[in-house]
Scaffold this active site. Structure first.
Site, PDB file in Angstrom:
ATOM      1  N   ASP A  73       0.824  -1.197   0.000  1.00 20.29           N
ATOM      2  CA  ASP A  73       0.000   0.000   0.000  1.00 20.29           C
ATOM      3  C   ASP A  73       0.865   1.258   0.000  1.00 20.29           C
ATOM      4  O   ASP A  73       1.382   1.658   1.037  1.00 20.29           O
ATOM      5  CB  ASP A  73      -0.939  -0.015   1.211  1.00 20.29           C
ATOM      6  CG  ASP A  73      -1.977   1.088   1.120  1.00 20.29           C
ATOM      7  OD1 ASP A  73      -1.939   1.869   0.142  1.00 20.29           O
ATOM      8  OD2 ASP A  73      -2.822   1.170   2.019  1.00 20.29           O
ATOM      9  N   ASP A 104      -0.819   5.558  -7.019  1.00 19.47           N
ATOM     10  CA  ASP A 104      -1.307   4.693  -5.953  1.00 19.47           C
ATOM     11  C   ASP A 104      -1.242   3.232  -6.385  1.00 19.47           C
ATOM     12  O   ASP A 104      -1.650   2.887  -7.489  1.00 19.47           O
ATOM     13  CB  ASP A 104      -2.751   5.091  -5.610  1.00 19.47           C
ATOM     14  CG  ASP A 104      -3.296   4.312  -4.423  1.00 19.47           C
ATOM     15  OD1 ASP A 104      -2.511   4.006  -3.505  1.00 19.47           O
ATOM     16  OD2 ASP A 104      -4.503   4.004  -4.415  1.00 19.47           O
TER      17      ASP A 104
END
Ligand SMILES: *[C@@H]1O[C@H](CO)[C@@H](O)[C@H](O)[C@H]1NC(C)=O
Ligand SMILES: *[C@@H]1O[C@H](CO)[C@@H](O)[C@H](O)[C@H]1NC(C)=O
Ligand SMILES: *[C@@H]1O[C@H](CO)[C@@H](O)[C@H](O)[C@H]1NC(C)=O
Length: 477
Positions: free
Chosen positions: A152, A354
């Protein structure tokens, strides 16, 4: 912040369809027809993932970890869980983008009003965790326990579920047991890490006690426990002693079966910041072209190991300290710039890269221009009905190959990043519905996101020391 109220980047997609039903300017035959760099000719069958996992051996260093998509033949989860449906994937992607906006909004609210009431600062996300993301296996402790965690880049603090676990969800591997690891230690309230890495319960923290942490995600998923330190083994010859992570004793929500989360964000607590002294701050990864291939995550010499073809662009300042902001200013399709001024990207709340958002979110006028160019370039193919959120779909049934226009992202400093064909068109179950894999934001001021579909097969180098992100072609299959 108004954008936080939109549930994802795509709510306006349906209304935009009506605005541009016709393709206004068809690219002529002169627009790079036949040029290798402007078009990709790919086998239609290759658009669908295979049912067999084909691992790649493209890792830049021996200490690299293998990265797999959360579902599909390369995922260790697959034996126990069915793959999520297309609708679930899209729904959870929407949740993530929504949560990212709320996370940014929480920071900007906190900056403007001293103490926001009822807005947790560590707003994050949860539901998406099991679906659109990429996983890797870590080895933690001595002797080492294997753990399946999610990558992440949108959060800093890593955590895993730990024994004793009075309230944990069922996970993939056996629970990590601190009492069985000779290198494990609790972080106490008086230690520097506890002060720096943010215990959310400092008021409850007295010097000799364990440093508590709590992370609440947007969908009310949460992990609560204490900060701890243990040896993280990356390869037989490469270990990170004293890796700081959250040992979660009370965790619930929609985490699927992952054993925890590997925080790779821009903040101090992230693994990339923790290994800075050893390897230099940063890391690189390659996300595979499909769930039936593998990629890598590497820490050692991320920048030095960059492929010679890599294009580097500056990491710019943004509203949230955990996110990596880039200065996207344009897009080309088959070698031609889409018809939108760079100011359209500048009015957005920035663009982040991301690892956990599947489909890139663009300002609506940029999306409309991209769509118009792609429709012109794909004009020879039969259109298929829109699919929930995708409004530009083709029926490739009966074609052996498809000519896909090359799409490149252009950044303020001139870096031009050509996407792999799997980052342009997306097929989930049947080539009769193959769609443009980008989405429009709800409005031109919303945060843009460079999602993981568009990063496929690129070696993505986060050179934090030099505040640059690099993209190299053919990082993995
Ligand atoms: C604070 O500490 C007390 C006593 O150790 C404990 O009962 C309570 O649950 C703690 N509160 C939080 C929010 O951790
Ligand atoms: C992006 O680049 C443009 C053009 O160089 C510049 O004016 C702008 O300030 C940059 N934006 C950020 C956020 O750095
Ligand atoms: C794909 O969709 C077409 C048209 O909807 C259908 O005829 C065909 O059987 C489907 N193929 C597969 C493999 O499901």
């Amino acid at each position: 912040m108004e954008s936080a109220m939109f549930a994802g980047c795509w709510l306006l997609a349906a209304s935009l369809v009506l605005a541009t039903l016709a393709s206004p300017h068809r690219l002529g035959a002169a627009a790079g027809e036949g040029s290798e760099t402007k078009w990709h000719v790919v086998s239609v069958n290759s658009l669908l993932p295979s049912t067999v996992c084909t691992p790649t051996k493209a890792a830049p260093s021996s200490s690299a970890l293998t990265v797999v998509h959360g579902h599909g033949p390369c995922s260790p989860q697959e034996s126990r869980r069915g793959a999520p449906s297309h609708t679930e994937i899209l729904g959870r992607d929407q949740d993530r983008v929504d949560a990212i906006r709320r996370k940014v909004a929480a920071v900007t609210t906190a900056a403007s009003s001293s103490k926001p009431k009822g807005v947790p600062l560590q707003v994050g996300w949860g539901k998406y965790l099991d679906t659109t993301n990429y996983f890797t296996s870590l080895r933690l402790g001595t002797p080492a326990t294997d753990l399946l965690v999610e990558l992440d880049t949108g959060s800093d603090q890593s955590w895993i579920q730990c024994k004793p676990c009075p309230d944990c969800y069922e996970q993939h591997e056996a629970l990590f047991d601190p009492s069985k690891s000779s290198t494990y230690s609790d972080i106490t309230c008086s230690s520097r890490e506890c002060q720096e890495l943010g215990s959310s319960h400092k008021h409850n923290c007295s010097s000799d006690k364990k440093c508590p942490y709590e992370i609440t995600y947007a969908d009310d998923s949460y992990t609560v426990g204490n900060l701890a330190r243990d040896t993280l083994t990356l390869s037989p010859t490469d270990a990170v002693p004293g890796f700081v992570f959250g040992c979660g004793h009370n965790n619930a929500g929609s985490f699927g079966e992952i054993d925890g989360l590997l925080g790779l964000g821009r903040g101090k607590a992230s693994l990339s910041s923790q290994v800075a002294a050893r390897y230099g701050a940063g890391f690189s990864y390659c996300l595979p072209s499909s769930p039936s291939a593998t990629g890598y995550l590497s820490f050692s010499g991320a920048a030095a190991a960059a492929p010679t073809n890599a294009q580097f662009t500056e990491m710019v300042a943004g509203q949230h300290p955990s996110f990596y902001y880039l200065n996207l200013t344009g897009i080309t399709v088959a070698g031609r710039a889409i018809k939108v001024p760079p100011s359209v990207f500048a009015t957005a709340a920035g663009t982040i890269i991301d690892s956990g958002t599947a489909f890139s979110c663009l300002p609506p006028s940029a999306y409309a221009a991209l769509r118009s160019s792609v429709r012109s370039a794909m004009g020879r193919y039969k259109r298929a009905p829109s699919s929930t959120i995708f409004d530009t779909c083709y029926d490739l049934t009966g074609h052996e190959t498809v000519r896909i226009p090359s799409v490149a992202l252009v950044f303020a400093d001139g870096a031009t990043v050509h996407l792999h064909p799997s980052g342009v068109l997306y097929t989930w179950s049947n080539v009769s519905q193959t769609c443009l894999a980008f989405l429009p934001n709800p409005d031109d001021t919303s945060l843009g996101v460079l999602g993981n579909t568009q990063q496929r097969t690129l070696a993505v180098i986060y050179d934090v020391d030099n505040q640059k992100v690099g993209f190299g072609a053919n990082g993995c299959a």
